[in-house]
Design an enzyme around this catalytic site. Structure first.
Site: not given
Ligand code: CP
Ligand code: NVA
Length: 318
Positions: A113, A140, A143, A236, A276, A303
């Site tokens: 990430r 992502h 997701q 989101d 999400c 997930r």
């Molecule tokens: N939806 C999602 O990716 O959540 P987290 O940031 O908690 O992993």
């Molecule tokens: N769009 C958000 C998603 C978090 C799961 C981010 O990138 O922070």
């Protein structure tokens, strides 16, 4: 999923339609095998990833991605290693390239990430084991698998259903529109001026929509225009991780974008809501978020089944 072994999982458009179908079907199979409703004894359940491991690089926070991957890997018999921003040399003393080359010698998979999508591309360029994008500023894809699984659980076949996005043109939207178009969903997107989806990803979505026989992607700046005639409404956060300084400005510019009962009322009867998570009240009211129309908690559960499918398929050990 035969050809998937050894491949990276970076964005949904890199999957063939068959691979996307295969990953969704395998996710459902894992839920049947390892889920709460399963009658299989966890001790005797199959452990196809025994002896395998995944390193998980997290440059940002996570609840779902971290916990689903660690727990899912354990269910499959393998091991996971959480590497937070201050746990490893990456970014301080060591480059992404060297990190990729070293982790590949210890682990069977590397999940990451990151802030910049280029970082996950750099990782996948140099890693000699499959890489999983666990969220970047552009994509992502994990997701999206969970979201599409929730929609198929609810509707059965989603071909011809209409998905409306109301909110920021962000990473979660990007893969969801790519994946929705691949499954033959019509895509409608409302974003405020200046917060549109990435142009190149929009172009790819339009191409996929044409290939898969959906309506052309519909773009607007008016939330209700996107929602009208839709079967699924998705949003989101308006402020993604790394954008915290823009909070005040964004909340002002997203005025009118909250998904509330009034907006949901303009969707088709029986329309469902996805998010999400994590979620804030400004983008969705409690009334919608906790309503029977909301699939957000099954979506979160998925997930785990979906990341299990990705890891097992990349390792060719289903
Ligand atoms: N939806 C999602 O990716 O959540 P987290 O940031 O908690 O992993
Ligand atoms: N769009 C958000 C998603 C978090 C799961 C981010 O990138 O922070």
């Amino acid at each position: 999923l035969n050809g998937f072994e050894g491949k990276h999982f970076i964005s949904i458009d890199q999957l063939s339609n068959e691979e996307l179908r295969g990953l969704l079907d395998l996710s459902k199979k894992y839920r049947d095998t390892y889920g709460k409703a399963s009658t299989v004894d966890p001790i005797t359940a199959p452990k196809p990833l025994t002896g395998q491991s995944v390193s998980m690089i997290f440059q940002k926070r996570s609840t779902r991605t971290r916990v689903s991957t660690e727990t899912g890997m354990t269910l499959l018999g393998g091991q996971s290693l959480f590497l937070g921003p201050s746990d490893i040399q990456l970014g301080v003393n060591e480059s992404m390239r060297d990190t990729a080359l070293v982790l590949s010698r210890f682990n069977s998979l590397v999940l990451a990430r990151v802030f910049s999508h280029n970082d996950v591309l750099e990782l996948s360029k140099h890693a000699t084991v499959p890489v999983i994008n666990a969220l970047s500023d552009l994509h992502h894809p994990l997701q999206t698998l969970a979201d599409l699984m929730a929609l198929e659980d609810h509707f059965g076949d989603v071909k011809g259903k209409t998905l409306a996005w109301v909110g920021d043109g962000n990473n979660v939207l990007h893969d969801l529109m790519l994946g929705g178009a691949k499954l033959g969903m019509n895509i409608r997107v409302a974003t405020p001026e200046g917060y549109e989806a990435n142009e190149g990803i929009l172009e790819t979505t339009k191409k996929l929509a044409a290939e898969n026989g959906t309506e052309d992607v519909f773009l607007t700046t008016v939330a209700s225009e996107a929602v009208k005639g839709s079967d699924v409404v998705v949003t989101d956060t308006w402020v993604s991780m790394g954008q915290e300084e823009e909070y005040e400005q964004r909340v002002k510019e997203f005025d009118g974008y909250q998904v509330n009962a009034n907006l949901m009322g303009q969707a088709n009867p029986g329309a469902v809501f996805l998010h999400c998570l994590p979620r804030h009240r400004e983008e969705v009211s409690d009334e919608v978020f906790y309503s029977p129309q909301s699939l957000v908690f099954p979506e979160a559960e998925n997930r785990m089944w979906t990341v299990m499918a990705v890891m097992a398929a990349q390792l060719g050990k289903l």
